[in-house]
Design an enzyme around this catalytic site. Structure first.
Site, PDB file in Angstrom:
ATOM      1  N   HIS A   1      -4.758   0.769  -5.953  1.00  0.00           N
ATOM      2  CA  HIS A   1      -5.492   1.585  -4.975  1.00  0.00           C
ATOM      3  C   HIS A   1      -6.443   2.595  -5.627  1.00  0.00           C
ATOM      4  O   HIS A   1      -7.582   2.762  -5.204  1.00  0.00           O
ATOM      5  CB  HIS A   1      -4.522   2.365  -4.077  1.00  0.00           C
ATOM      6  CG  HIS A   1      -3.465   1.519  -3.434  1.00  0.00           C
ATOM      7  ND1 HIS A   1      -3.706   0.250  -2.971  1.00  0.00           N
ATOM      8  CD2 HIS A   1      -2.155   1.759  -3.170  1.00  0.00           C
ATOM      9  CE1 HIS A   1      -2.594  -0.241  -2.432  1.00  0.00           C
ATOM     10  NE2 HIS A   1      -1.639   0.657  -2.542  1.00  0.00           N
TER      11      HIS A   1
ATOM     12  N   ASP B   1      -5.641  -5.293  -0.898  1.00  0.00           N
ATOM     13  CA  ASP B   1      -5.379  -3.928  -1.346  1.00  0.00           C
ATOM     14  C   ASP B   1      -5.678  -3.110  -0.095  1.00  0.00           C
ATOM     15  O   ASP B   1      -6.838  -2.973   0.291  1.00  0.00           O
ATOM     16  CB  ASP B   1      -6.320  -3.531  -2.486  1.00  0.00           C
ATOM     17  CG  ASP B   1      -5.988  -2.144  -2.996  1.00  0.00           C
ATOM     18  OD1 ASP B   1      -5.860  -1.230  -2.154  1.00  0.00           O
ATOM     19  OD2 ASP B   1      -5.850  -1.953  -4.214  1.00  0.00           O
ATOM     20  N   HIS B   2      -4.634  -2.625   0.569  1.00  0.00           N
ATOM     21  CA  HIS B   2      -4.894  -2.083   1.906  1.00  0.00           C
ATOM     22  C   HIS B   2      -5.781  -0.841   1.871  1.00  0.00           C
ATOM     23  O   HIS B   2      -6.359  -0.464   2.881  1.00  0.00           O
ATOM     24  CB  HIS B   2      -3.588  -1.854   2.689  1.00  0.00           C
ATOM     25  CG  HIS B   2      -2.844  -0.613   2.311  1.00  0.00           C
ATOM     26  ND1 HIS B   2      -2.062  -0.521   1.186  1.00  0.00           N
ATOM     27  CD2 HIS B   2      -2.768   0.604   2.921  1.00  0.00           C
ATOM     28  CE1 HIS B   2      -1.539   0.695   1.125  1.00  0.00           C
ATOM     29  NE2 HIS B   2      -1.946   1.395   2.160  1.00  0.00           N
TER      30      HIS B   2
HETATM   31  C1  BG6 Z   1       1.677   1.331  -0.992  1.00  0.00           C
HETATM   32  C2  BG6 Z   1       2.694   1.844  -1.979  1.00  0.00           C
HETATM   33  O1  BG6 Z   1       0.873   0.357  -1.588  1.00  0.00           O
HETATM   34  O2  BG6 Z   1       0.868   2.420  -0.544  1.00  0.00           O
HETATM   35  C3  BG6 Z   1       3.534   2.956  -1.370  1.00  0.00           C
HETATM   36  O3  BG6 Z   1       3.537   0.780  -2.393  1.00  0.00           O
HETATM   37  C4  BG6 Z   1       2.652   4.033  -0.789  1.00  0.00           C
HETATM   38  O4  BG6 Z   1       4.412   3.495  -2.335  1.00  0.00           O
HETATM   39  C5  BG6 Z   1       1.577   3.442   0.111  1.00  0.00           C
HETATM   40  O5  BG6 Z   1       3.467   4.915  -0.056  1.00  0.00           O
HETATM   41  C6  BG6 Z   1       0.590   4.513   0.540  1.00  0.00           C
HETATM   42  O6  BG6 Z   1      -0.288   3.992   1.494  1.00  0.00           O
HETATM   43  P1  BG6 Z   1      -0.998   4.922   2.545  1.00  0.00           P
HETATM   44  O7  BG6 Z   1      -1.870   4.005   3.328  1.00  0.00           O
HETATM   45  O8  BG6 Z   1       0.078   5.578   3.372  1.00  0.00           O
HETATM   46  O9  BG6 Z   1      -1.763   5.961   1.781  1.00  0.00           O
END
Ligand code: BG6
Length: 488
Positions: free
Chosen positions: A242, A179-180
């Protein structure tokens, strides 16, 4: 760190190019990869090894955070790469893959430590895991691990099915679910902010905190991902993973020790204490919305239903807000508000903790009550912590006014989320990966919302592109006498 083989499925894909290769290279430059390693890229395209290495080089040049790249160093790094064109659905295709992995292990004198990374569409997760198992790729003398990208299922049932299949080839300890958001510096910092600061640790409960607001707003629309997004919506795309991960990280209690096991146990407790939503309560606690045409700054933009690939009658939500209650002695009575949306006014991921303000009327000669103290954690794109306090303003007749004490690390050239996550997985540290318990409990909580959306029990409201979202989300907070902070 032990020498190992890194087998990347989806090696010609977008994520590999934008994130994984640059992250691996940055780790290499920072001396955070093992002394010897091999990287085997697995893709569908019939590329030669040379073509593959060229594309890796290009992606590093384009996406690495390094200003300058040392050519000799890059070449040494690229020497670790080889490519295997594999139809991942065919069991027999894994025999030559296994041979390639072994050949590289022999050439580089590597022990059999194998890291498998699934950076592929979710329909391939199960078949790849099964083939890793049956082909013998997963039979190792050392360790084996599996890194898997999202989405982990599209509801509770499919997540359980997927997990069961993975469990045939990998144990829970061997699975690293990405989960980044858990790789973001400020999300990882939440733990230290509370646990390493007795000042905050003492306040982290319902005696002192009035509410918590977690926002992930994006300015982008659906981009070229309508095919995926129409099926996912903000609930599956952002909230189930997230947003709930950030909620767990904010609300978890101090563990006995700072270990992956103890931290994950605390997160699990939070998720177990989140009050389930009955179907008939969903509409009262959840706001479901879709953007209509508007403008981003001066630039007019189309509404969601006019976007290419989107159905003109689409009921997919591009925005969701939720009121969440955690029924444990620490948090009972404290609403957690979470919201996320596309085509909003600004790109901002932030957490605002509003403290109770029992003395708000103390300064009676002032017309207004004093503002509450706020702790603001800026996650993205700025990273920083701000504390809103009250102070007398000598330039304004000593009036009590809010002032903000701001800490922004301002550091450049710090590792990115994928670097941190890959480094942890290579060391066998699973703290910032989603445990199955967290994923399962998140889907379980989300389940009635999915049903309510499918049955249209929750109205789909609209919001103008380029705004902070629908009015209904403001009303969600007004019920408890609060409002969203920092919407300007
Ligand atoms: C991803 C989603 O997991 O996270 C995208 O699939 C979203 O839709 C993105 O744009 C947002 O990540 P960050 O790091 O730019 O907030």
């Amino acid at each position: 760190m032990e020498p190992m083989s890194f087998v990347l499925f989806g090696a010609t894909g977008d994520l590999a190019k934008r994130k994984i290769y640059p992250a691996l290279f940055n780790l290499y430059v920072d001396d955070k990869l093992p002394g010897s390693f091999s990287i085997v890229g697995v893709g569908r395209r019939a590329w030669s090894g040379q073509e593959f290495v060229c594309s890796v080089e290009q992606s590093i040049r384009e996406f690495s955070r390094r200003d300058a790249i040392d050519q000799a160093q890059l070449e040494r790094f690229l020497a670790a790469f080889s490519y295997a064109a594999v139809d991942v659905t065919k069991a027999e295709a894994y025999t030559p893959l296994l041979e390639r992995v072994k050949q590289r292990e022999d050439e580089c004198k590597l022990p059999q430590n194998r890291m498998f990374y699934l950076s592929v569409a979710p329909e391939y997760f199960e078949v790849i895991a099964a083939n890793i198992q049956t082909s013998g790729l997963g039979s190792v003398a050392g360790w084996k691990r599996l890194i898997i990208e999202k989405p982990f299922g599209r509801d509770l049932q499919s997540a359980e099915d997927l997990n069961e299949k993975l469990a045939k080839a990998f144990s829970e300890e061997e699975i690293y679910r990405i989960d980044h958001y858990l790789g973001k510096a400020m999300v990882q910092n939440l733990e230290a902010l509370e646990f390493a600061n007795p000042v905050f640790a003492a306040l982290w409960n319902n005696r002192h905190i009035a509410n918590v607001q977690i926002t992930a707003s994006e300015t982008v629309g659906v981009e070229e991902r309508a095919g995926f997004y129409e099926q996912a919506g903000a609930l599956r795309d952002m909230l189930q993973n997230h947003m709930l991960q950030m909620l767990m990280m904010v609300a978890m209690h101090i563990p006995k020790r700072i270990t992956a096991q103890d931290i994950r146990a605390q997160k699990r407790k939070v998720m177990e204490a989140v009050r389930p939503l009955a179907l008939e309560e969903v509409a009262k606690n959840i706001v479901r919305a879709q953007y209509r045409a508007g403008s981003m700054g001066e630039v007019p933009v189309a509404g969601y239903r006019e976007e290419p690939g989107v159905s003109p009658t689409s009921m997919t939500e591009t925005y969701i807000a939720a009121r969440v209650w955690i029924d444990d002695p620490f948090w009972s009575g404290v609403p957690f508000y979470i919201r996320t949306g596309k085509r909003m006014k600004e790109k901002s991921t932030r957490i605002v903790i509003e403290f109770k303000n029992p003395l708000e009327q103390l300064y009676r000669e002032q017309q207004e009550k004093t503002a509450p103290n706020l702790l603001i954690i800026h996650v993205n794109p700025q990273e920083g912590i701000a504390l809103q306090l009250n102070s007398k303003n000598p330039a304004n007749s000593g009036k009590i006014e809010p002032v903000t004490v701001d800490f922004s690390s301002g550091q450049k050239d710090v590792p990115e989320a994928y670097e941190r996550l890959l480094f942890d997985a290579l060391r066998g540290d699973s703290t910032y990966f989603a445990h199955w318990n967290e994923v399962r409990l998140s889907w379980k909580w989300v389940e009635p919302i999915l049903t309510a959306f499918e049955r249209n029990i929750v109205p789909l409201v609209s919001y103008e592109a380029g705004t902070y979202g629908p009015d209904a989300a403001k009303q969600l907070l007004q019920a408890e006498g609060f409002s969203w902070w920092l919407d300007e």
